[in-house]
Every structure is written in structure tokens, then in C-alpha cells.
Design a protein around this motif. Structure first.
Motif, mmCIF file in Angstrom:
data_model
loop_
_atom_site.group_PDB
_atom_site.id
_atom_site.type_symbol
_atom_site.label_atom_id
_atom_site.label_comp_id
_atom_site.label_asym_id
_atom_site.label_seq_id
_atom_site.Cartn_x
_atom_site.Cartn_y
_atom_site.Cartn_z
ATOM 1 N N GLU A 113 0.613 -1.112 -0.104
ATOM 2 C CA GLU A 113 0.165 -0.438 0.398
ATOM 3 C C GLU A 113 1.090 0.590 0.250
ATOM 4 O O GLU A 113 0.562 2.613 -0.637
ATOM 5 N N SER A 248 -3.205 4.309 3.204
ATOM 6 C CA SER A 248 -2.397 3.614 4.148
ATOM 7 C C SER A 248 -2.934 3.873 6.039
ATOM 8 O O SER A 248 -2.222 1.928 6.062
ATOM 9 N N LYS A 324 -10.242 5.148 -0.970
ATOM 10 C CA LYS A 324 -9.014 5.046 -2.218
ATOM 11 C C LYS A 324 -9.675 5.316 -3.508
ATOM 12 O O LYS A 324 -8.529 5.747 -4.129
#
Length: 411
Positions: A113, A248, A324
Motif C-alpha cells: 500500500e 495507508s 481509495k
């Protein structure tokens, strides 16, 4: 514990990427199907591995060869790029059959990630290709000798051949099984980088000195770096993953919540079996523990808590995917809060469910050959990763005062 020399001898268990490429999963449905099949294999000898602290080299090799360690690789690089909820379900499933194996890939996915957010195009092509072949990433993030967990002393400095690393890390979960060890370092200006260090690098030492009473086979020991030379192309920027709005932090915490939710579900399922085999309390005046009214009361409470944790996990995963798709301060904050809710609840549920398992099983539930205590030991150790009390604080400050939570992996 295993010495460095003995760990080196275990190299036979870590298949070279050039000779045996991993399966490549194409979809969420395939990932879940393979995970259920693998979970049945991992369940075999799980009690013995925990009791005797047998490190799961063969099981981890099978795990990565199945293709499950590559499921977050973006589609444009050849991966399935499954949803965060699919990742969460798989981690919970594996954690239920073996808490240690459930946790081992956590930082592998976290490293991927960070790479997705801050890596260069060249770095993405390189590391995604390795992972699709079956590469496993461990971690060397935390340090044991600093005044607090936020401080870093492991250093990176430029030299004629690229960069050189020096320092020492602890809680390096998964590094004993890894092909690369993503290592968090600081330069002269205190800027942070994540360096994907090859495990066979000269000057890198793996020490199997993890002695936790739970999560016993995660390999969360020490990694030392003594003038370890690394290539510039293996050094990935880290700070932008948190100075900019990215997922993250919430994604990392989602996996931790998945581990605890999986442990809670497994403890509850084992409780049902244990109660069916237990004797009723003498004051209940019933013939079977399955009819004991106070046992049924406790079971109902645990059942509700476990299901609530699972639903909070699902909501959190969907919120992470929404952030995201459209990352900004508000969507990332919302995802962080939803994940914090899931994580705080899963912490309490895993501890409660695993404790009630032994309580409702009665004296026979304490027998070591049944290993019922492993769920509580695993939950208690894993929940020490970061404190639920601070999650509740950030949740309260957000819902009441509108204060956005901090961007970090420990929220």
C-alpha cells in the motif's frame, strides 16, 4: 528460539522466485475460494505449531504460492486488486485457524500500500512483478530502544554505490519468512523512507528472539543492519503516505481489526463445541449445559458482539475503498474513524470471546492438549499493538468536535 544459523538453514523452505512462480488470482471470488481451501490446510497441526512453537515455513510458502499474497496488486500491473473487504475476510479467516499465520502477511500488504501511494513507476513495476511471482515482504518498522514508538534511529545515508543502512529493529513480524524486508529509516534531515531490503543482503542479521506468550510463531523478532548496502531503486518515499490523504493508515488498521475479528469468531465457534461437551452448573437444575440459562445468556452476548465486530469490519472496509477511489481529507478521515470503530470493538470482542470460551468450557477447558487458551493468548498479545482507549478518544473528538483524526498506521 531459532539461531541465525538455523534460520539460514531454513532457506530450503523459501522457494526461489525463478523456479516456482506463484498462482495468479484473477478475482475476489477466486481469492475467497482459495482462502477457504488453504484455511483447511493451515488448520492441520495448528495446535502443535502453537504448543511447540514450530515456525510455519511450509505453510507460509503454500500461502504465498496460492496467489493470496498478490491480491492487492493493481489490475494495471497484472493483479486482481481485490476489495478491502475481501482482504479483511481472508485475514479474518486465516486468523481464526491460526492467529500467527493470520498476522504474518499484514505488513506485506502494508508495504504494498505504501508502494502504491509513493513508489515511482519503475519501483511499482519491479516490486509488483516480484509479488506476482510469489515474493513475500516482511517488515522492520518498529524500534525497541527509543523513548517512544514514533522515534526512529535506523539510518540511511548516501554513498558511492547507492545507500547504506545501519540500525536495529524489533517486532519484525514475518521477516523470517520474507524475501524482502521493508525497513523504515530516516536520513540526515529526518525524512523517512521504506527500503525494500533483500533478505540475503550482506550485513543483515535475522534473530528469532520473539518470546511473546501469544502470536508465538509470527517470527516477530529482531533484524539488525550493519552497513547494509541497498540500491537507490529499492528506496521508497514514506512521508507522503501520511502528509497527503491516503488510505495507508486505515488500511493497515483494517487488517489488524480483521485479525482480531477472526480470532473472536473462532473462539466463539469453539465455545459452542465446548458447551455441548460441558456439564451444567449444579444450581441450574438442568441436565445439559446447553440448557443452562446463564450459559445461554453469556453465549448470546458473545454472539452479538462477534457479529457486531464483523459488521463493523465490513463497513470499515467499504469506507476504506471509498476513500481509495476518492482520497481527500474528509474521505480518509471517515475511513479512519470507521476503521477505529471496528478495531476498538474487535479488540474488546476478541478478548471477551476468548475468555468466555475457557470460562464456559469449565475446568476441562484449561487442559493444554485442547489449546483453547491460544485464542486468548493470541488476542491479548495482538491487541497490545495499539491501545483501543485512544481509538475511542479520537472517535469521540471527531463526532463531538469535528476534529480530524491523525494520519498514521496506529490510529
Amino acid at each position: 528460539m531459532t539461531s541465525y544459523q538455523n534460520i539460514q538453514q531454513q532457506q530450503a523452505h523459501i522457494t526461489t522466485l525463478d523456479t516456482k512462480p506463484a498462482h495468479i488470482i484473477q478475482s475476489d471470488a477466486e481469492a475467497l475460494e482459495i482462502a477457504h481451501q488453504l484455511a483447511e490446510q493451515v488448520k492441520v497441526n495448528a495446535l502443535q505449531r502453537d504448543a511447540e512453537r514450530i515456525l510455519p515455513f511450509e505453510e507460509i510458502e503454500a500461502y504465498s504460492q496460492s496467489g493470496l499474497w498478490a491480491i492487492t496488486v493493481p489490475k494495471q500491473y497484472g493483479g486482481a486488486e481485490v476489495s478491502s473487504y475481501t482482504v479483511a475476510q481472508i485475514i479474518a479467516l486465516m486468523s481464526g485457524v491460526d492467529g500467527s499465520i493470520g498476522q504474518i502477511p499484514q505488513n506485506h500488504f502494508y508495504g504494498l500500500e505504501i508502494l502504491r501511494n509513493t513508489g515511482s513507476e519503475q519501483q511499482k513495476q519491479k516490486f509488483y512483478a516480484e509479488v506476482l511471482k510469489g515474493a513475500r515482504f516482511g517488515n522492520a518498522l518498529a524500534e525497541f530502544k527509543t523513548k517512544n514508538a514514533a522515534q526512529r534511529q535506523t539510518s540511511i545515508r548516501k554513498n558511492a554505490d547507492g545507500f547504506v543502512l545501519n540500525g536495529e529493529k524489533f517486532y519484525c513480524t514475518g521477516s523470517l519468512f520474507a524475501h524482502r524486508i521493508p525497513t523504515l529509516v530516516v536520513d540526515e534531515e529526518q525524512k523517512q523512507y521504506l527500503v525494500f531490503v533483500p533478505r540475503d543482503s550482506q550485513g543483515l542479521t535475522l534473530i528469532d528472539d520473539w518470546t511473546g506468550f501469544g502470536q508465538r510463531t509470527t517470527g516477530s523478532g529482531t533484524v539488525k543492519f550493519d552497513h547494509v548496502q541497498v540500491l537507490a531503486e529499492d528506496v521508497v518515499a514514506f512521508d507522503p503516505a501520511y502528509t497527503e490523504p491516503t488510505i495507508s493508515g486505515p488500511f493497515a488498521q483494517l487488517i489488524h481489526a480483521s485479525i482480531e475479528t477472526g480470532i473472536a469468531r473462532a473462539a466463539f465457534e469453539d465455545t459452542l463445541t465446548a458447551v455441548r461437551n460441558a456439564r451444567p452448573w449444579i444450581d441450574s437444575k438442568v441436565d445439559s449445559a446447553t440448557q443452562d440459562p446463564l450459559t445461554l445468556l453469556e453465549l448470546g452476548r458473545v454472539a452479538a458482539d462477534v457479529r457486531a465486530s464483523e459488521l463493523l469490519l465490513k463497513q470499515a472496509a467499504r469506507s476504506v475503498d471509498a476513500a481509495k477511489a476518492q482520497p481527500n481529507a474528509d474521505t480518509v478521515a471517515t475511513a479512519s474513524i470507521h476503521v477505529a470503530q471496528a478495531r476498538a470493538h474487535s479488540t474488546e470482542t476478541a478478548l471477551k470471546a476468548s475468555s468466555k470460551l475457557v470460562e464456559l468450557a469449565g475446568s476441562r477447558g484449561s487442559q493444554s492438549q485442547d489449546g483453547l487458551d491460544r485464542h486468548w493468548r493470541n488476542a491479548r498479545v495482538h491487541t497490545l499493538h495499539d491501545a483501543a482507549r485512544w481509538k475511542y478518544y479520537f472517535i469521540g473528538n471527531y463526532v463531538l468536535n469535528g476534529i480530524l483524526p491523525p494520519r498514521r498506521g496506529t490510529l
